[in-house]
Structures are given as structure tokens and as C-alpha cells.
Write an enzyme that holds these catalytic residues in place. Structure first.
Site, mmCIF file in Angstrom:
data_model
loop_
_atom_site.group_PDB
_atom_site.id
_atom_site.type_symbol
_atom_site.label_atom_id
_atom_site.label_comp_id
_atom_site.label_asym_id
_atom_site.label_seq_id
_atom_site.Cartn_x
_atom_site.Cartn_y
_atom_site.Cartn_z
ATOM 1 N N LYS A 180 -25.472 37.145 -10.087
ATOM 2 C CA LYS A 180 -25.983 38.015 -10.972
ATOM 3 C C LYS A 180 -25.167 38.286 -11.991
ATOM 4 O O LYS A 180 -23.934 38.517 -11.938
ATOM 5 C CB LYS A 180 -26.007 39.483 -9.922
ATOM 6 N N ASP B 47 -35.118 25.064 27.088
ATOM 7 C CA ASP B 47 -35.529 25.947 25.572
ATOM 8 C C ASP B 47 -35.076 25.140 24.690
ATOM 9 O O ASP B 47 -35.785 24.776 23.542
ATOM 10 C CB ASP B 47 -35.170 27.272 25.722
ATOM 11 N N ALA C 53 -33.832 22.132 24.367
ATOM 12 C CA ALA C 53 -34.236 20.734 24.196
ATOM 13 C C ALA C 53 -35.381 20.745 23.452
ATOM 14 O O ALA C 53 -35.878 20.014 22.659
ATOM 15 C CB ALA C 53 -34.013 20.050 25.555
ATOM 16 N N LYS C 54 -36.394 21.596 23.912
ATOM 17 C CA LYS C 54 -37.800 21.492 23.380
ATOM 18 C C LYS C 54 -37.968 21.908 21.938
ATOM 19 O O LYS C 54 -38.590 21.551 21.122
ATOM 20 C CB LYS C 54 -38.774 22.435 24.284
ATOM 21 N N GLY D 118 -30.403 18.717 30.496
ATOM 22 C CA GLY D 118 -31.331 19.863 30.396
ATOM 23 C C GLY D 118 -32.483 19.693 29.504
ATOM 24 O O GLY D 118 -32.789 20.739 28.848
ATOM 25 N N HIS E 91 -20.381 31.299 14.321
ATOM 26 C CA HIS E 91 -21.376 31.027 12.988
ATOM 27 C C HIS E 91 -20.499 31.446 11.673
ATOM 28 O O HIS E 91 -20.191 30.993 10.758
ATOM 29 C CB HIS E 91 -22.688 31.316 13.128
ATOM 30 N N TYR F 284 -27.654 32.368 -6.138
ATOM 31 C CA TYR F 284 -27.995 32.853 -7.565
ATOM 32 C C TYR F 284 -26.696 33.805 -7.906
ATOM 33 O O TYR F 284 -25.887 34.177 -7.041
ATOM 34 C CB TYR F 284 -29.309 33.573 -7.583
ATOM 35 N N LYS G 298 -29.498 42.093 15.359
ATOM 36 C CA LYS G 298 -30.533 42.041 15.855
ATOM 37 C C LYS G 298 -31.558 42.969 15.491
ATOM 38 O O LYS G 298 -30.813 43.944 15.934
ATOM 39 C CB LYS G 298 -30.750 41.219 17.171
#
Ligand SMILES: NC(=O)C1=CN([C@@H]2O[C@H](COP(=O)(O)OP(=O)(O)OC[C@H]3O[C@@H](n4cnc5c(N)ncnc54)[C@H](OP(=O)(O)O)[C@@H]3O)[C@@H](O)[C@H]2O)C=CC1
Ligand SMILES: O=C1O[C@H](COP(=O)(O)O)[C@@H](O)[C@H](O)[C@H]1O
Length: 593
Positions: A487, A117, A119-120, A113, A342, A485, A438
Site C-alpha cells: 500500500k 480423514d 489421508a483421503k 492411517g 503455523h 501487495y 475459527k
């Protein structure tokens, strides 16, 4: 002294360097040796280098076999790559001489493939970065495979356009690019043609030039052609005398059934240990660091449980929409696209028990236990949203359904928030919250750990009434501006007694001068080295789908309407209502947080 046991042979590689136990000390000599338990094999291969690494000496059984420049890391890598693939003489085809040259192996990386997209955008640049930094084996070939007609030169031009020198200020970038491109070739073929893959096999053999050949196939193609491509690669183009591995890109199905069917089909042609299911979030630096942070710092590990942690949040947002990938996205939605893989993977790593070792199977065993201890999501645990168009400051932002590849009446969520519980003794009752969206106001990915309040805090009256402001919160910012970090409450300097919230801040760009490698670099290198720790095992995948499949099905069957939110906003209000059910505020609400 480190010992690396070869997974494919009985050899072990040991290396020692004095006196630097951690990291790279440029003022040391190194010894890297291979010990073979088989008497007929050479007993010791080693590299020794002086302090400048200008004239490293590679030796076999004490005799010099070659000399050359080498950094410590390069030398280690070189020997590891060279030596772990050594076969005992009786397994060598010619069975005769056993000189150093015979141990040499090569890796052929076929990007299936290659015209696409991913791959590039990711794969070729990652391969170049690995080459640039000296991580690829000495002998390697990159072959782009796709249906499009292209010459080697055209592929090189295409790849060239994607390459940059990731490492700032490094020298010889142009020269390295030229050298890298010389190793890149193109082979045109169909994804379902055994013949075309047999031609690829011939082509690969030509480049492998009789060395022990290891082959990596990266399936960077739409999922509906995975199986055909795996079948053809496995039957017609497997390595004859080395390993064959296949990297598979997500989506791994869209529910338990389709994922199970994909796994079953893949396993007709490959063993599980040849399948590298990639989740590129596992290759991100801060995700890799999660276990280090927890298991190697006494200050964190004892706090890592229901006793001190009030809730944990996994937050993903992008400040752009599906522009260009709407067609693909609409079939999956944000829960499959980001949460089920993810964020859930990060959560499993976060919550797992201490693994027996850093071995891939030990880590993946612990992750599976977490996934299997989780309650499957139900309808009430989930809020979904979809962005609509907006115009601000003279700019108009398209809504999701304005994308031409998306059906006008699509109900696909572009935002989701969900609450999870892990029913085990460590995490009983602790809400784990996820949100992903998104076209939100910002791009970020982070883990937020909110700790419990200090019981009987004697400073309560100096704090004010908003107790949430005093929550200790550990933030692991995966991207951008990678950092960690904590807090804490702190006295405002001065004669009075007033507290405010300060940050103990480990900002990577301030602490480390190295540029952070792209996730694809780490994962490609791991696949080449046979390291499976950061890839998804099939039982992890099954467990992950079991958690999401019922609710995904219900949302779709009942055609639940998403809550609309404006492009560039903070997402739907429902996400806040979901969190407040558990008396929780999302940690990313305030701009300065
Ligand atoms: N792009 C990205 O950012 C990400 C992609 N992925 C996954 O990676 C894989 C590749 O993604 P991407 O590069 O975007 O995909 P593309 O749509 O760009 O497809 C890659 C190549 O596959 C061939 N191809 C495309 N459609 C078909 C078809 N219907 N039948 C046969 N061949 C086809 C084309 O090559 P040719 O016509 O030359 O054969 C194309 O160049 C997918 O599984 C995707 O889900 C995962 C994460 C991110
Ligand atoms: O897997 C995917 O991830 C990207 C986000 O990846 P990142 O490394 O740029 O954060 C997301 O845009 C894409 O929709 C999804 O398929």
C-alpha cells in the site's frame, strides 16, 4: 551449472543447460552428469536431449544406456532420483555387473492411517498430483496401511473418489489416474504389531522387486499411537538397503514436557534426520516465497528491521467452526492448533537473519535463533475467545459448545490474539502480533508489515488526520487469492493535490498461469528427496513450546473464561484492545484492505 551433492554418498550431480539461467527454456539442450570421486565407479552419467525432448539419450560413461521422451525437468528429476541412490560396486549386494538397471531404486510410500480423514483429503490427492506432474520417481509404490479391512480394489476406489486433476485443462487425467491407482495397494494391520509390520515389509519387498529400496512412512494417525507405529515401522519394516524416513503429523505434544517425551520416544527408533515433522503452512507457496521476497529484492531487505518497521501481524481466520473435529480440538485449542506451530513458524522465517545458505540446517539454525530470542508469552500478552451460536438471515450457526463432541462447559479458546517481542538488535521494540480464530467472518491467512510514518512528511496536510491511512503496508496473502501487495500513497490524478492510498499488486492468479500446488505436494516431494528445509527440527520445536507452555498452563490452571464472540463476526473486542496497547490497528479491519 548447478551441483547437487548427494547427502548419502560422495557423488555430486551437476547439470547445465544453455542458455537459460532461470526457469525452463524449451529450446535448449541439457546435460546432467554424475561425477563420482571413487575410481571404481562410473565417472559420468548424463542425459542429452534435443529441443523437443522427444528422444532424450541417457548415457553412462559416454555409452548410450537408454532412450526415451523427457522434458528437461523430468530428465533432471529422473537422473537425480536414479543417480543419487547409486552405490559403489563394492556396496552392491551382488557386487558383479554394474549396468544401468542396478542403479535403479524405488520409493515405497506407506500411508499409515490410510482410512482416515487426512489421508483421503490431502495425502492421496497430493501423491497423485505429484505423479501427474512427473515428480515421483519412476519406480514407486503407495501402500495404505490401517486396521480397517479393505482390499486393494477397495482402497483404489476410496482413493479414486478423492482424486481430481488439479492442473486445469491438462490432458490424460483419467489415464493417469488409472496408472497411479495401479501403483496403490492396501495392507491391513494393527499399529502396535511388529508381526503386522513384518508382513507389510514382505509386501513392500514384493513391489520393490530387488531394487534399492527407499521407504517413506506417513503417520496419518492420532498422536497417541505415533510411538507404537514408529517402533513397529522402524523395527519390522525399515528399508534394507536404502533410506527410511517418517513423516510425523502434528500435534507434537501439547506442552514442553509432552513434546519432549514424544521426541525422546521417537529418537529411540529413529535418528533426527529420519524424522520429518510436518507443518503444512511451511509448504504453502507464499510462505516458501517469503525468503525470496526478502533476500533477493534489494528494495525489501534494507527495510526489514526496527528502523523502518512499526509492527508485523500474522493473521489466520476461518469462516467455519470445529464442525466434526471438536473432540480433538477441545484438547488443544487454537493457540496450540494454529499459533504455536503455523504462525510461529512463519514468524521465525520472517524475522530470521540471512542464512549462510539455503541448506536446511542453515535455515533452521537461523529460525531457532529467532525463537530463542523471543520473550516467552505472559498472561497479559494474550486475549482468548470462544464463538457462540448466532442466527442471521434465517440460518442458524452453532456455537462451539453446541458441537456434541465438546463438553458443554468447555473454556477452550477458538480465538486468540497475542503480542510478541524479539529481543535482538534487529527487532528490539517491534511488536509482532498474532491472531487466529475459527468461525470468523472470513477465511484468510496473511502477513502484514506496517511501516513507520515518513518523518517530516511534506504532504501531511494533503493526507488528512488519519495517519494510519497513510501507513505503507506490505501484505503477503498466503490464502486465498494468493498475492503480495504494497500500500502506497499516491496522487489522485487531476489538477489539485490530493493523495489517496493505492496498491502495487502482485496477484498470483493474474501473473501466473500455473495452479499453485497444495502444500502437501511440496512437503511430500521434499521428504522423498530428503530435503528437510521445510520440516521442523527438534530444537525448533523445543524453543516453540518454551514460548507457549507457561501461558497455556496459566490459562488452564486459572480456568480463564474466554471472551465470547458471535459465529461469523470479526472476533472479540479484546483483540483490538491488545493491539491498541501498542498503538497498532489490525490491518484486516477494513473490508477493502
Ligand atoms: N484431518 C486433518 O485435517 C488434519 C489432521 N492432522 C493430524 O493428522 C493425523 C491424522 O488425522 P486424521 O486423518 O484426521 O485422523 P483420523 O481420526 O481420521 O484417524 C486416522 C486413522 O487412524 C485410525 N484411528 C483413529 N483413531 C484411532 C485410535 N484411537 N486407535 C487406533 N487407530 C485409530 C483409523 O484407522 P483404522 O481404524 O482403519 O485403523 C483412522 O482412519 C492426526 O495426528 C491429526 O492430528 C493434522 C492436520 C490436519
Ligand atoms: O493444522 C490445521 O490447519 C487447518 C487449516 O489449514 P488450511 O491449509 O486449510 O488453512 C485447520 O483447519 C485445522 O484446524 C488445523 O489443525
Amino acid at each position: 551449472m548447478t551441483i547437487i551433492q548427494s547427502p548419502s554418498s560422495n557423488y555430486s550431480l551437476s547439470s547445465s543447460s544453455n542458455p537459460s539461467p532461470i526457469g525452463f527454456n524449451p529450446c535448449t539442450n541439457i546435460n546432467v552428469s554424475l561425477f563420482s570421486p571413487k575410481k571404481s565407479c562410473p565417472t559420468k552419467l548424463s542425459v542429452q536431449s534435443n529441443t523437443s525432448y522427444k528422444n532424450a539419450v541417457f548415457m553412462q560413461d559416454g555409452a548410450v544406456v537408454t532412450r526415451g521422451n523427457a522434458s528437461e525437468n523430468e530428465a533432471r528429476l529422473k537422473l537425480k532420483n536414479e543417480l543419487l541412490s547409486v552405490k559403489p560396486p563394492q556396496e552392491q549386494k551382488d557386487g558383479a555387473s554394474f549396468g544401468f538397471e542396478n542403479y535403479k531404486s524405488t520409493v515405497s510410500i506407506t500411508v499409515v492411517g490410510a482410512s482416515g480423514d487426512l489421508a483421503k483429503k490431502k495425502i492421496f490427492p497430493a501423491l497423485f498430483a505429484l505423479y501427474y506432474e512427473g515428480w515421483l520417481p519412476e519406480h514407486f509404490t503407495v501402500v495404505g496401511y490401517a486396521r480397517s479391512k479393505m482390499t486393494d480394489t477397495e482402497l483404489r476406489t476410496m482413493v479414486y473418489k478423492t482424486l481430481t486433476c488439479r492442473v486445469d485443462q491438462r490432458e490424460n487425467c483419467a489415464e493417469k489416474i488409472d496408472k497411479f491407482l495401479e501403483r496403490c495397494f492396501y495392507h491391513s494391520g494393527q499399529y502396535d504389531s511388529l508381526e503386522n509390520f513384518a508382513e507389510l515389509d514382505k509386501n513392500l519387498k514384493k513391489h520393490e522387486a530387488g531394487r534399492v529400496s527407499n521407504r517413506l512412512f506417513y503417520l496419518s494417525i492420532p498422536p497417541n499411537i505415533f510411538i507404537n507405529a514408529v517402533k513397529c515401522a522402524s523395527l519390522s519394516a525399515s528399508a534394507a538397503n536404502g533410506w527410511t524416513r517418517v513423516i510425523v503429523e502434528k500435534p507434537f505434544g501439547r506442552d514442553s514436557e509432552s513434546s519432549g517425551a514424544l521426541t525422546k520416544a521417537l529418537k529411540q527408533y529413529l535418528d533426527e534426520d529420519q524424522i520429518f515433522r510436518i507443518d503444512h503452512y511451511l509448504g504453502k507457496e507464499l510462505v516458501e516465497n517469503l525468503s525470496v521476497l526478502r533476500f533477493s529484492n534489494l528494495v525489501f531487505e534494507p527495510l526489514w528491521s526496527r528502523q523502518y518497521i512499526r509492527n508485523v501481524q500474522f493473521i489466520f481466520s476461518e469462516d467455519f467452526g470445529t464442525e466434526g473435529r471438536g473432540g480433538y480440538f477441545d484438547h488443544y485449542g487454537i493457540m496450540r492448533n494454529i499459533m504455536q506451530n503455523h504462525l510461529l513458524q512463519i514468524m521465525a522465517l520472517f524475522a530470521m537473519e540471512t542464512p549462510v545458505s539455503l541448506d536446511a540446517e542453515d535455515i533452521r539454525n537461523e529460525k531457532v535463533k529467532v525463537l530463542r530470542s523471543m520473550r516467552p508469552l505472559v498472561f497479559d500478552d494474550v486475549v482468548i475467545g470462544q464463538y457462540k451460536g448466532d442466527s442471521r438471515g434465517g440460518v442458524s450457526y452453532p456455537g462451539y459448545t453446541d458441537d456434541k463432541t465438546v463438553p458443554k462447559d468447555s473454556l477452550t479458546p477458538t480465538f486468540a490474539a497475542a503480542s510478541f517481542f524479539i529481543d535482538n538488535s534487529r527487532w528490539d521494540g517491534v511488536p509482532f502480533l498474532m491472531k487466529a480464530g475459527k468461525a470468523l467472518h472470513t477465511r484468510r491467512a496473511e502477513i502484514r508489515v506496517q511501516f513507520k510514518h515518513v518523518p517530516g512528511n511534506i504532504y501531511n496536510r494533503d493526507i488528512g488526520t488519519d495517519f494510519d491511512l497513510t501507513t505503507n503496508e506490505l501484505v503477503i496473502r498466503v490464502q486465498p487469492d494468493e498475492g503480495i501487495y504494497l500500500k502506497i500513497n499516491n496522487k489522485v490524478p487531476g489538477l489539485g493535490m490530493r493523495l489517496d492510498r493505492g496498491h502495487l499488486n502482485l496477484l498470483y492468479s493474474a501473473r501466473y498461469s500455473h495452479e499453485i500446488p497444495d502444500a502437501y505436494e511440496r512437503l511430500l516431494l521434499d521428504a522423498i528427496e530428503g530435503e528437510r528445509r521445510l520440516f521442523i527440527r527438534s530444537d525448533e520445536l523445543d524453543a516453540a513450546w518454551s514460548l507457549f507452555t507457561p501461558v497455556l498452563r496459566e490459562l488452564e490452571e486459572k480456568k480463564i473464561k474466554p471472551e465470547y464472540y458471535l459465529y461469523g463476526s470479526r472476533g472479540p473486542k479484546g483483540a483490538h484492545d491488545l493491539a491498541s496497547r501498542f498503538y497498532v490497528q489490525w490491518g484486516d479491519l477494513r473490508e477493502e484492505d
